[in-house]
Design a protein around this motif. Structure first.
Motif, short mmCIF file in Angstrom:
data_model
loop_
_atom_site.label_atom_id
_atom_site.label_comp_id
_atom_site.label_asym_id
_atom_site.label_seq_id
_atom_site.Cartn_x
_atom_site.Cartn_y
_atom_site.Cartn_z
N SER A 77 0.63 -1.12 -0.08
CA SER A 77 -0.15 -0.04 0.04
C SER A 77 1.08 1.19 0.05
N ALA A 78 0.91 2.09 -1.07
CA ALA A 78 1.78 3.16 -1.08
C ALA A 78 1.01 4.27 -0.17
N VAL A 79 -0.05 4.31 -0.17
CA VAL A 79 -0.70 5.18 0.93
C VAL A 79 -0.29 4.89 2.24
N LEU A 80 -0.55 3.64 2.72
CA LEU A 80 0.03 3.43 4.18
C LEU A 80 1.56 3.23 4.29
N GLN A 81 2.25 3.15 3.20
CA GLN A 81 3.69 2.84 2.93
C GLN A 81 3.86 1.49 3.59
N HIS A 82 3.06 0.56 3.25
CA HIS A 82 3.04 -0.85 3.75
C HIS A 82 3.89 -1.67 2.52
N ASN A 83 4.82 -2.22 3.13
CA ASN A 83 5.67 -3.13 2.30
C ASN A 83 6.76 -2.43 1.31
N VAL A 84 6.64 -1.15 1.28
CA VAL A 84 7.49 -0.43 0.14
C VAL A 84 8.73 -0.63 0.35
N ARG A 85 9.25 -0.47 1.46
CA ARG A 85 10.66 -0.65 1.95
C ARG A 85 11.05 -2.16 1.56
N GLU A 86 10.22 -3.15 1.79
CA GLU A 86 10.16 -4.54 1.60
C GLU A 86 10.55 -4.77 0.09
N LEU A 87 9.76 -4.23 -0.73
CA LEU A 87 9.67 -4.25 -2.05
C LEU A 87 10.93 -4.13 -2.55
N PHE A 88 11.63 -2.73 -2.40
CA PHE A 88 12.81 -2.32 -2.90
C PHE A 88 13.90 -3.15 -2.47
N GLU A 89 14.05 -3.42 -1.27
CA GLU A 89 14.89 -4.33 -0.70
C GLU A 89 14.84 -5.55 -1.31
N GLY A 90 13.74 -6.17 -1.50
CA GLY A 90 13.73 -7.39 -2.18
C GLY A 90 14.21 -7.36 -3.61
N MET A 91 14.02 -6.23 -4.48
CA MET A 91 14.69 -6.14 -5.63
C MET A 91 16.24 -6.01 -5.60
N VAL A 92 16.74 -5.15 -4.70
CA VAL A 92 18.18 -5.33 -4.36
C VAL A 92 18.56 -6.69 -4.19
N ARG A 93 18.09 -7.33 -3.25
CA ARG A 93 18.48 -8.85 -3.01
C ARG A 93 18.53 -9.61 -4.29
N GLN A 94 17.33 -9.60 -5.11
CA GLN A 94 17.33 -10.17 -6.39
C GLN A 94 18.41 -10.01 -7.36
N ILE A 95 18.67 -8.66 -7.46
CA ILE A 95 19.74 -8.10 -8.38
C ILE A 95 20.93 -9.02 -8.10
N ARG A 96 21.31 -8.94 -6.71
CA ARG A 96 22.53 -9.49 -6.10
C ARG A 96 22.76 -10.91 -6.37
N LEU A 97 21.51 -11.42 -6.07
CA LEU A 97 21.54 -13.16 -6.49
C LEU A 97 22.06 -13.22 -7.97
N ARG A 98 21.61 -12.54 -8.88
CA ARG A 98 22.05 -12.67 -10.35
C ARG A 98 23.44 -12.38 -10.45
N ARG A 99 23.86 -11.15 -9.90
CA ARG A 99 25.12 -10.78 -10.00
C ARG A 99 26.08 -11.92 -9.20
N ASP A 100 25.84 -12.39 -8.18
CA ASP A 100 26.89 -13.11 -7.81
C ASP A 100 26.71 -14.64 -8.31
N GLY A 101 25.90 -14.70 -9.31
CA GLY A 101 25.76 -16.09 -9.95
C GLY A 101 25.17 -17.13 -9.26
#
Ligand code: GDP
Ligand code: MG
Length: 172
Positions: free
Chosen positions: A147-171
């Motif tokens: 929920s963008a309005v409640l700012q619920h899970n937004v940080r989790e979303l972007f942190e999750g994206m960073v972790r996904q990117i690192r998984l690919r990067r680190d092979g």
């Protein structure tokens, strides 16, 4: 190096689902520099900094032929596909976007997160969390409701994206 640490994250989805709101929250929190319609933000996740270039406002561009080199389907290192849980047609569009991405970037294992936004609008919900999750399984991507309005899970979303990117990067 610095260049290796910058990742283009393209935010896709129907008009009105909350793309700009999701990116906007983050922009304010992190005091990101605005460059046209791209927002650079550096996240510290698990003790390491990663810079994302968040690319919003693709509603017209997404209709560009996927063959052109500046198509949003081609330029992203990673994708956030947003629908509104209150709008079933936006959920169907999200599936179409995923299919289009798969066609365009067949051989690549690109990080994709499917996002069901507007969970605060409980009474207008048209897409259940189970449907969202099942869709992500079929399309082989991560899933989160926000929920963008409640700012619920937004940080989790972007942190999750960073972790996904690192998984690919680190092979991994
Ligand atoms: P975009 O077209 O995908 O960029 O969507 P916007 O971010 O411009 O949001 C469209 C409308 O939905 C605006 O009126 C927002 O305030 C509203 N909106 C966005 N996210 C949420 C949310 O999580 N909950 C609710 N209730 N409204 C939202
Ligand atoms: Mg917008």
């Amino acid at each position: 190096g610095v260049a290796d640490a910058l990742f283009r994250v393209v935010v896709l989805g129907d008009p009105g689902v909350g793309k700009s709101s999701l990116v906007g929250i983050f922009r304010r929190e992190q005091e990101i520099h605005e460059q046209q319609e791209m927002y650079e933000c550096t996240l510290s996740v698990d003790g390491e900094d990663t810079t994302l270039l968040l690319m919003d406002s693709w509603e017209c561009e997404v209709r560009k032929p996927t063959g052109s080199s500046d198509s949003p389907m081609r330029i992203g290192h990673a994708y956030i596909i947003v629908y509104s849980v209150t709008d079933r047609s936006s959920f169907e569009s999200a599936s179409e976007l995923r299919i289009q991405l798969r066609r365009t970037r067949q051989a690549e294992n690109i990080p994709i997160i499917l996002v069901g936004n507007k969970t605060d609008l409980v009474r207008s919900r048209e897409v259940s969390v189970e449907e969202g999750r099942a869709c992500a399984v079929v399309f082989d991507c991560k899933f989160i409701e926000t929920s963008a309005v409640l700012q619920h899970n937004v940080r989790e979303l972007f942190e999750g994206m960073v972790r996904q990117i690192r998984l690919r990067r680190d092979g991994a």
